[in-house]
Design a protein around this motif. Sequence first.
Motif, PDB file in Angstrom:
ATOM      1  N   SER A 185       0.862  -1.185   0.000  1.00 54.78           N
ATOM      2  CA  SER A 185       0.000   0.000   0.000  1.00 54.78           C
ATOM      3  C   SER A 185       0.894   1.229   0.000  1.00 54.78           C
ATOM      4  N   GLY A 186       0.493   2.229  -0.750  1.00 59.13           N
ATOM      5  CA  GLY A 186       1.260   3.469  -0.782  1.00 59.13           C
ATOM      6  C   GLY A 186       2.710   3.288  -1.180  1.00 59.13           C
ATOM      7  N   GLY A 187       2.984   2.291  -2.025  1.00 57.43           N
ATOM      8  CA  GLY A 187       4.341   2.043  -2.465  1.00 57.43           C
ATOM      9  C   GLY A 187       5.198   1.279  -1.471  1.00 57.43           C
ATOM     10  N   ARG A 188       4.608   0.830  -0.362  1.00 53.51           N
ATOM     11  CA  ARG A 188       5.351   0.091   0.668  1.00 53.51           C
ATOM     12  C   ARG A 188       4.898  -1.362   0.707  1.00 53.51           C
ATOM     13  N   ARG A 189       5.864  -2.243   0.932  1.00 53.40           N
ATOM     14  CA  ARG A 189       5.558  -3.659   1.105  1.00 53.40           C
ATOM     15  C   ARG A 189       5.367  -3.945   2.593  1.00 53.40           C
ATOM     16  N   HIS A 190       4.426  -4.824   2.881  1.00 53.02           N
ATOM     17  CA  HIS A 190       4.119  -5.179   4.265  1.00 53.02           C
ATOM     18  C   HIS A 190       4.400  -6.669   4.447  1.00 53.02           C
ATOM     19  N   PRO A 191       5.635  -7.017   4.812  1.00 52.81           N
ATOM     20  CA  PRO A 191       6.060  -8.416   4.789  1.00 52.81           C
ATOM     21  C   PRO A 191       5.341  -9.336   5.753  1.00 52.81           C
ATOM     22  N   THR A 192       4.685  -8.780   6.779  1.00 49.59           N
ATOM     23  CA  THR A 192       3.962  -9.670   7.693  1.00 49.59           C
ATOM     24  C   THR A 192       2.501  -9.848   7.285  1.00 49.59           C
ATOM     25  N   VAL A 193       2.059  -9.141   6.251  1.00 52.06           N
ATOM     26  CA  VAL A 193       0.701  -9.322   5.732  1.00 52.06           C
ATOM     27  C   VAL A 193       0.826 -10.120   4.450  1.00 52.06           C
ATOM     28  N   CYS A 194       0.647 -11.432   4.561  1.00 53.00           N
ATOM     29  CA  CYS A 194       1.011 -12.337   3.475  1.00 53.00           C
ATOM     30  C   CYS A 194       0.075 -13.530   3.372  1.00 53.00           C
ATOM     31  N   ARG A 195       0.039 -14.084   2.182  1.00 50.77           N
ATOM     32  CA  ARG A 195      -0.559 -15.400   1.939  1.00 50.77           C
ATOM     33  C   ARG A 195       0.592 -16.360   1.684  1.00 50.77           C
ATOM     34  N   TRP A 196       0.701 -17.389   2.524  1.00 53.22           N
ATOM     35  CA  TRP A 196       1.805 -18.332   2.468  1.00 53.22           C
ATOM     36  C   TRP A 196       1.315 -19.726   2.093  1.00 53.22           C
ATOM     37  N   PRO A 197       1.944 -20.397   1.137  1.00 50.73           N
ATOM     38  CA  PRO A 197       1.658 -21.809   0.917  1.00 50.73           C
ATOM     39  C   PRO A 197       2.220 -22.625   2.087  1.00 50.73           C
ATOM     40  N   VAL A 198       1.393 -23.407   2.726  1.00 51.90           N
ATOM     41  CA  VAL A 198       1.850 -24.211   3.849  1.00 51.90           C
ATOM     42  C   VAL A 198       2.887 -25.236   3.405  1.00 51.90           C
ATOM     43  N   SER A 199       2.871 -25.574   2.120  1.00 54.99           N
ATOM     44  CA  SER A 199       3.801 -26.564   1.581  1.00 54.99           C
ATOM     45  C   SER A 199       5.258 -26.131   1.681  1.00 54.99           C
ATOM     46  N   MET A 200       5.515 -24.848   1.926  1.00 54.35           N
ATOM     47  CA  MET A 200       6.908 -24.400   2.005  1.00 54.35           C
ATOM     48  C   MET A 200       7.437 -24.361   3.436  1.00 54.35           C
ATOM     49  N   ARG A 201       6.747 -25.035   4.351  1.00 51.55           N
ATOM     50  CA  ARG A 201       7.180 -24.995   5.750  1.00 51.55           C
ATOM     51  C   ARG A 201       8.573 -25.595   5.935  1.00 51.55           C
ATOM     52  N   LEU A 202       8.923 -26.652   5.179  1.00 56.38           N
ATOM     53  CA  LEU A 202      10.243 -27.256   5.322  1.00 56.38           C
ATOM     54  C   LEU A 202      11.327 -26.302   4.816  1.00 56.38           C
ATOM     55  N   ALA A 203      11.042 -25.597   3.729  1.00 58.64           N
ATOM     56  CA  ALA A 203      11.989 -24.607   3.219  1.00 58.64           C
ATOM     57  C   ALA A 203      12.168 -23.469   4.216  1.00 58.64           C
ATOM     58  N   LEU A 204      11.088 -23.085   4.856  1.00 61.84           N
ATOM     59  CA  LEU A 204      11.172 -22.011   5.848  1.00 61.84           C
ATOM     60  C   LEU A 204      11.943 -22.477   7.079  1.00 61.84           C
ATOM     61  N   LYS A 205      11.710 -23.715   7.496  1.00 61.95           N
ATOM     62  CA  LYS A 205      12.439 -24.246   8.646  1.00 61.95           C
ATOM     63  C   LYS A 205      13.941 -24.282   8.357  1.00 61.95           C
ATOM     64  N   GLU A 206      14.300 -24.699   7.153  1.00 59.47           N
ATOM     65  CA  GLU A 206      15.720 -24.742   6.781  1.00 59.47           C
ATOM     66  C   GLU A 206      16.313 -23.336   6.764  1.00 59.47           C
TER      67      GLU A 206
END
Length: 212
Positions: A128-149
């Motif tokens: 919004s307003g040219g800013r990214r909001h990294p904690t407001v997200c839609r995440w695929p749950v399938s990437m949990r192992l990649a995130l854990k690594e």
Amino acid sequence: MQPAGIILAGGQARRMGGGDKPLLRLGDRPIIDNVIERLQPQVSRLAISANGDPSRYAHYGLPVIEDDEQLGPLAGVLAGMEWAIQQENPASHLITVSGDTPFLPLDLVLRLELASEGENDRIVLATSGGRRHPTVCRWPVSMRLALKEWLTTSETYQVLGFIHRHDFALADFHGSDGDDPFFNINTPEDLERARDREKQMQLKQQSLSERH
């Protein structure tokens, strides 16, 4: 199936003098009440990611999930993913929001989903307003192992650092009258601005009700 939702309520609120930002008063109730009220109808189930004594959130009747606060917001995202897949009907996606963003869009999830363009493995990040909001997200749950690594091996725990290594899209939001729908409260001055904005919204709603 609707995605699951997690409210990221961690953080030490140093600029606010410590304590839980989501429990600060906005109008006649805590900030997190606004967050729950706006997000809960948009998701299949909702939980709170928070550390410390979970009883302070017990009266909301939502699961309170603990994470490693030293790893930042991504630890809350991972904890949310692990929680989502353990449910009777596991969600394929997770929506995250911050616990100090009281003016979330009522169509947040729909617009994040639309921005994914049907790509199930794509992260969608709100802007919004040219800013990214990294904690407001839609995440695929399938990437949990990649995130854990990532959290185990990376030298940085920045949310955007992880997102930029994967397929992602942006969902742009515009508030009414130039108001940022993802305004978050970091300082006492922010809290005063949020209280003023809340009062104006209540007055507007009251005026509309009286007309009808």
